[in-house]
Design a protein around this motif. Structure first.
Motif, mmCIF file in Angstrom:
data_model
loop_
_atom_site.group_PDB
_atom_site.id
_atom_site.type_symbol
_atom_site.label_atom_id
_atom_site.label_comp_id
_atom_site.label_asym_id
_atom_site.label_seq_id
_atom_site.Cartn_x
_atom_site.Cartn_y
_atom_site.Cartn_z
ATOM 1 N N PHE A 111 29.703 56.699 1.194
ATOM 2 C CA PHE A 111 28.672 57.334 0.382
ATOM 3 C C PHE A 111 28.740 56.889 -1.081
ATOM 4 O O PHE A 111 29.817 56.781 -1.658
ATOM 5 C CB PHE A 111 28.820 58.857 0.436
ATOM 6 N N PHE A 127 24.063 65.319 -0.726
ATOM 7 C CA PHE A 127 24.698 64.763 0.466
ATOM 8 C C PHE A 127 25.632 65.777 1.118
ATOM 9 O O PHE A 127 25.619 65.940 2.341
ATOM 10 C CB PHE A 127 25.449 63.476 0.120
ATOM 11 N N TRP A 167 25.507 54.999 2.719
ATOM 12 C CA TRP A 167 24.507 56.050 2.492
ATOM 13 C C TRP A 167 24.359 56.260 1.000
ATOM 14 O O TRP A 167 25.305 56.619 0.318
ATOM 15 C CB TRP A 167 24.980 57.330 3.155
#
Length: 129
Positions: free
Chosen positions: A82, A61, A53
């Protein structure tokens, strides 16, 4: 369990079909309509898959994760790796090769072509076409 609004469920179903056919999909909806929930639904439906991501910032986030947690009474996906676009830009080819994602989420993907960030995104997509 993530329950999508009907407009997002329709977009999710279309995206899943596009992923099967072309291995790519884009959700183009206005700000605040739940695009991140569509991506989190992909994470929920594929718990054994690694989701890379990318986002503009850790703050954005973490806010998305908080909203998800509140809306689902505690669901937190544990299959997300992430990175910010800025972090990806500075990663070596070897570091990118170590990610091994099954899916890549480009949050705010229209920003992925920014002059400096584009190089990292291109390397990631080249490595995992």
């Amino acid at each position: 369990m993530i329950k999508l609004y009907s407009h997002n469920q329709k977009a999710y179903d279309l995206a899943v079909n596009m992923l099967k056919d072309t291995k790519k999909a884009a959700i183009v909806h206005p700000t605040g309509t739940g695009k991140s929930f569509i991506a989190f639904k992909l994470c929920e439906d594929h718990p054994g898959k690694t989701i890379c991501w990318l986002s503009l910032s850790e703050y954005i986030f973490s806010t998305q994760l908080e909203n998800l947690y509140e809306a689902t009474n505690g669901y937190k996906p544990n299959n997300i790796v992430f990175f910010t676009y800025a972090k990806l830009m500075g990663m070596s080819k070897e570091e990118i090769q170590a990610i091994h994602p099954n899916y890549i989420i480009l949050d705010e993907y229209h920003r992925a072509g920014a002059t400096f960030w584009q190089k990292g995104v291109e390397q990631l997509l080249f490595t995992y076409s």
